[in-house]
Design a protein around this motif. Sequence first.
Motif, PDB file in Angstrom:
ATOM      1  N   ALA A  42      52.945 120.679 153.391  1.00 31.75           N
ATOM      2  CA  ALA A  42      52.910 121.351 154.693  1.00 31.75           C
ATOM      3  C   ALA A  42      51.497 121.389 155.246  1.00 31.75           C
ATOM      4  CB  ALA A  42      53.465 122.765 154.553  1.00 31.75           C
ATOM      5  N   GLU A  43      50.504 121.621 154.375  1.00 26.07           N
ATOM      6  CA  GLU A  43      49.114 121.638 154.836  1.00 26.07           C
ATOM      7  C   GLU A  43      48.676 120.264 155.322  1.00 26.07           C
ATOM      8  OE1 GLU A  43      46.867 123.125 151.596  1.00 26.07           O
ATOM      9  OE2 GLU A  43      47.544 125.213 151.842  1.00 26.07           O
ATOM     10  N   LEU A  44      49.086 119.213 154.604  1.00 19.77           N
ATOM     11  CA  LEU A  44      48.740 117.869 155.044  1.00 19.77           C
ATOM     12  C   LEU A  44      49.382 117.557 156.391  1.00 19.77           C
ATOM     13  CD1 LEU A  44      49.013 115.866 151.686  1.00 19.77           C
ATOM     14  CD2 LEU A  44      46.936 116.508 152.928  1.00 19.77           C
ATOM     15  N   THR A  45      50.618 118.002 156.581  1.00 21.67           N
ATOM     16  CA  THR A  45      51.282 117.791 157.871  1.00 21.67           C
ATOM     17  C   THR A  45      50.541 118.503 158.990  1.00 21.67           C
ATOM     18  OG1 THR A  45      53.424 117.559 156.774  1.00 21.67           O
ATOM     19  CG2 THR A  45      53.443 118.064 159.129  1.00 21.67           C
ATOM     20  N   ARG A  46      50.144 119.753 158.727  1.00 20.09           N
ATOM     21  CA  ARG A  46      49.382 120.488 159.737  1.00 20.09           C
ATOM     22  C   ARG A  46      48.057 119.815 160.038  1.00 20.09           C
ATOM     23  NH1 ARG A  46      51.346 125.045 156.877  1.00 20.09           N
ATOM     24  NH2 ARG A  46      49.373 125.187 155.726  1.00 20.09           N
ATOM     25  N   GLU A  47      47.391 119.312 158.999  1.00 22.52           N
ATOM     26  CA  GLU A  47      46.117 118.632 159.224  1.00 22.52           C
ATOM     27  C   GLU A  47      46.298 117.370 160.050  1.00 22.52           C
ATOM     28  OE1 GLU A  47      43.031 119.496 158.617  1.00 22.52           O
ATOM     29  OE2 GLU A  47      43.732 121.425 157.870  1.00 22.52           O
TER      30      GLU A  47
END
Length: 419
Positions: free
Chosen positions: A173-178
């Motif tokens: 999820a963090e990679l997607t947000r980034e």
Amino acid sequence: MSATASTQRPRLGVTFWLLAVALVALYAILVPILAALYGVSVPVAFLLGAGMCAAPLLALWYPRSSVAVFTVAAFVLPLTVSPDRDPVWPWPWSVPALILFALFVLTLTMQHGWRLGSLALLLGLMGSLAAPLLLPDAASAGAAGADLIVTASIATVAFVVGVLLAGRIRLGAELTREREHAEFERSRRELVEERTRIARELHDVVAHSMSLIQVQASTARFRAPGLPDEAIAEFDSIAATARSSLTEMRRILGVLRTEDHTAELAPQRGIDDIPALVDSTRRAGAPVDLTHEVEGEISAAVQIAVYRIVQESLSNAVRHAPGSSIGVSVTTAGDDVQVVVRNTPVPPSDPGTPGHGLRGMTERATLLGGEIHADRDGDGWTVSARIPRQPAATEVSATASTSTSTTTTTTTTTTEGSA
């Protein structure tokens, strides 16, 4: 339903259906086993089995409520067994109940983190531990202890797996947000660069023309003596309108233009167009001397930069030092193109309003590996620039076109402008 639950529901679609299918299958196995092998009455088996099977689904959106439901079911279910049941069957956890417990801990930990997962694990084990204490005759102490050990081991493994999967999901999820943030920043950067390019071209082209209109209208009465008062008033109105438009354009440029960005050059005018530019300035009433000695091959990007530097310098000269004589020199020396624009005198009462002209000239020269200087020179103002005729490929903007050649020309003209 909370806002968090509503935002998670689209992500949990596949998880929900897979979990629902598994729970329906476990429910179909758990109820008959409770009724046939453990002597639990059928209504109680249906009710408690439904509570245990519904808890993992409930955990997707209502984690605390699901913990309460599962803990109550895990505590009550071992107490409802028949006293004369066959002691060979595992107790207080049957095999389907054990699987449900592990699945519940796994689901809760994956979706809501290790704190709630560990809470469900401890409460479930403590609730089932009370059964051997309340019903010491239901099974031998050794059999109940072994069952609790197996259940605790499997549920703990499920908890650890849930923690690992939760970390993996959070990282994804963090990679997607980034990625989304990087895409947003890229779009915003492209927008800012486009606004900067528009502001630069607006300043270079329109502001220069408006300055000439203002100068021509202001000096018309002197260049054409004998004009009627109506014509003079009309020219004064044109000059005032041009000045107002320049002020408004400066305001618009301040809105469009933000921090410094790499200049984007688009092929427009070149060194061969400088004589025509000088002629248009002379028609505005400014005396201009032009020395145009260019030979050899010159990059198209350099030609554009030289033209813009001369254009901006002439525009500043006629705006801030009206009536002064202007000298323009564009020459080649070795591997460089040299530009010198000098006007004299500069009225001491006119400090000049800082604008975007010098910044734009500096950007263009620096982009191509050159340098530019603008400062007072005695009683005048001099702009001098040196730019390599063939800059390195890494210094040229991707929007610059391929190099073009200019024929050897030597032109020296001197024209006296009218007062």
